[in-house]
Design an enzyme around this catalytic site. Structure first.
Site, PDB file in Angstrom:
ATOM      1  N   ASP A 169       3.655  -3.516   5.377  1.00 29.03           N
ATOM      2  CA  ASP A 169       2.423  -3.066   6.035  1.00 29.03           C
ATOM      3  C   ASP A 169       2.567  -2.393   7.398  1.00 29.03           C
ATOM      4  O   ASP A 169       1.941  -1.388   7.660  1.00 29.03           O
ATOM      5  CB  ASP A 169       1.478  -4.261   6.203  1.00 29.03           C
ATOM      6  CG  ASP A 169       1.075  -4.879   4.882  1.00 29.03           C
ATOM      7  OD1 ASP A 169       1.425  -4.335   3.822  1.00 29.03           O
ATOM      8  OD2 ASP A 169       0.398  -5.922   4.901  1.00 29.03           O
ATOM      9  N   GLU A 401       6.206 -17.175   5.206  1.00 28.43           N
ATOM     10  CA  GLU A 401       6.044 -15.801   4.717  1.00 28.43           C
ATOM     11  C   GLU A 401       7.244 -14.930   5.130  1.00 28.43           C
ATOM     12  O   GLU A 401       7.744 -14.138   4.340  1.00 28.43           O
ATOM     13  CB  GLU A 401       4.730 -15.235   5.286  1.00 28.43           C
ATOM     14  CG  GLU A 401       4.340 -13.873   4.765  1.00 28.43           C
ATOM     15  CD  GLU A 401       3.027 -13.374   5.400  1.00 28.43           C
ATOM     16  OE1 GLU A 401       2.454 -14.089   6.254  1.00 28.43           O
ATOM     17  OE2 GLU A 401       2.591 -12.270   5.046  1.00 28.43           O
TER      18      GLU A 401
END
Ligand code: DGY
Length: 434
Positions: A169, A401
């Site tokens: 991202d 994550e």
């Protein structure tokens, strides 16, 4: 390890939802994400085949009339995520799903190779093959969508029109694109930074860019031709294209197992020949010794080394000689005794940030792909290193994550970063230790 394995299963099972899908992480990501779903199904396949099938069935059920599969499927009205369904308004597209609300952008095409992994893992191969038989044409149609709508110069390389489509991202790669744009300042309330420390997330100004690109797509009802003509972000991404090529190959092999389907196999073989050739000619940077992104809007290469630069190993794209060059680049810039493999961005660059999402941290899904790719090319030691590092990071910090690549951060309170109990870290841990 046994304990951790049980913990991984508990993470996945807790994130599995009644609607037949798995959230990536409670709070931060409360819906179904496309590439997460694929990696999650691989984890489930090892211990709960029905959940693995359900995950993929639900994802593929969100497919639009034109073959498109969205990046987020908003199964619920949860308002703890921004930007939600009301911002995206993907129903503006005439062929959008009538059944689910979703974003109007996609994410890396994992579904093909995920079905093949599920078949590899399955004990009852016949049962899995009948499941695949039901679903595989949706994946094929998704690839038709890509080649027919996302390849304006007919090169066999598809574009992404938004950084969220890349999966990586806030990669520093996109900074080069942001330099070509000047979006208005949006008024909005971030939700991600209520779940995760802001130092580990993209900046407000980066979000302005993200929202602006969506606005342009919305103004044009998510029409692909218009987006290709107008989006300030139009990029050929090596990770996205490598995953498409890997999935093409998986579809060929699965269709061969199923039998018949000669026309589809022929189409897939044609895509492969063209895509792999263009990929090697256009995306390899000889001077950097790595694959790079290409800015199709401004017609120039974006010359940075990221973990995506090495992902073509996973899809059998480089020649053996070129694979050696890639591995040398990786060990030279990303390796070293004081670091875990593999940072998401070039640690020798001044844009590198070891804590910030895709600007440096190690990601388990990238490591999983690199592990398989390196093994496939015979770089067994480096492959083992990547696997060992992945397991060690999870043992040390938990199922986060993303992770700091520095073995010694100089701060004894260092934790894993981003969301905790993160599904694909658990799922791919299960696959790697199996
Ligand atoms: C987010 O909100 O950061 C998601 O990763 C977008 O896909």
């Amino acid at each position: 390890k046994q304990e951790l394995y049980k913990k991984a299963i508990a993470v996945l099972d807790a994130n599995f939802q009644d609607g037949g899908f798995t959230i990536p992480s409670a709070g931060l990501y409360p819906f179904q994400w496309k590439w997460d779903s694929g990696f999650i199904a691989i984890g489930f396949a090892h211990y709960d085949v029905e959940k693995a099938k359900t995950e993929m069935r639900t994802l593929l059920d969100s497919q639009w009339g034109n073959g498109f599969i969205p990046h987020i499927v908003f199964h619920t009205d949860n308002d703890s995520y921004f930007p939600g369904a009301d911002f995206h308004q993907s129903e503006l597209h005439p062929l959008s799903s009538k059944k689910y609300r979703s974003t109007g952008m996609t994410q890396p095409p994992v579904s093909g190779f995920v079905l093949q992994e599920m078949h590899r893992i399955a004990e009852d191969k016949d049962d899995m093959l009948s499941f695949i038989k039901e679903e595989i044409d949706k994946v094929f149609d998704n690839h038709v969508y890509f080649y027919e709508n996302r390849d304006p110069q007919d090169e066999g390389l598809v574009y992404i029109y938004h950084n969220w489509e890349s999966g990586t991202d806030n990669s520093p790669v996109w900074d080069d694109i942001w330099d070509t744009m000047n979006p208005p300042e949006y008024n909005f309330v971030r939700k991600d930074t209520t779940h995760v420390d802001a130092s580990q997330r993209p900046s407000k100004r980066e979000y302005d860019h993200y929202l602006y690109i969506i606005d342009i797509a919305k103004q044009n009802n998510y029409d692909d031709c218009k987006i290709a003509e107008l989006s300030p972000f139009l990029v050929q991404d090596p990770l996205f294209n490598a995953m498409l090529i890997k999935s093409n190959q998986a579809l060929i092999e699965l269709y061969e197992l199923i039998g018949g389907n000669e026309e589809k196999i022929k189409t897939l073989l044609n895509w492969q020949a063209k895509s792999i050739k263009s990929f090697n000619e256009k995306l390899f940077d000889v001077e950097l010794g790595a694959y790079v992104h290409y800015d199709l809007r401004n017609e120039k290469a974006i010359r940075h080394i990221t973990s995506s630069s090495f992902s073509p190993l996973f899809a059998n794209i480089p020649s053996p000689e070129r694979a050696k060059v890639l591995v040398n680049t990786m060990m030279d810039k990303f390796g070293g005794d004081d670091r875990y493999l593999c940072a998401s961005f070039d640690p020798t660059s001044d844009r590198f940030n070891p804590r910030k999402y895709w600007r440096g941290p190690v990601w388990i899904n990238m490591n999983w792909m690199l592990f398989l790719g390196l093994k496939n090319y015979g770089f067994l030691d480096v492959a083992e290193q990547v696997k060992k590092d992945s397991i060690e990071l999870i043992e040390r910090y938990g199922f986060y994550e993303y992770f700091d690549c520095r073995k010694d951060t100089g701060d004894e309170n260092t934790t894993g970063y981003g969301g905790n109990n993160f599904s694909w870290s658990a799922a791919l841990f299960i696959d790697m230790v199996n």
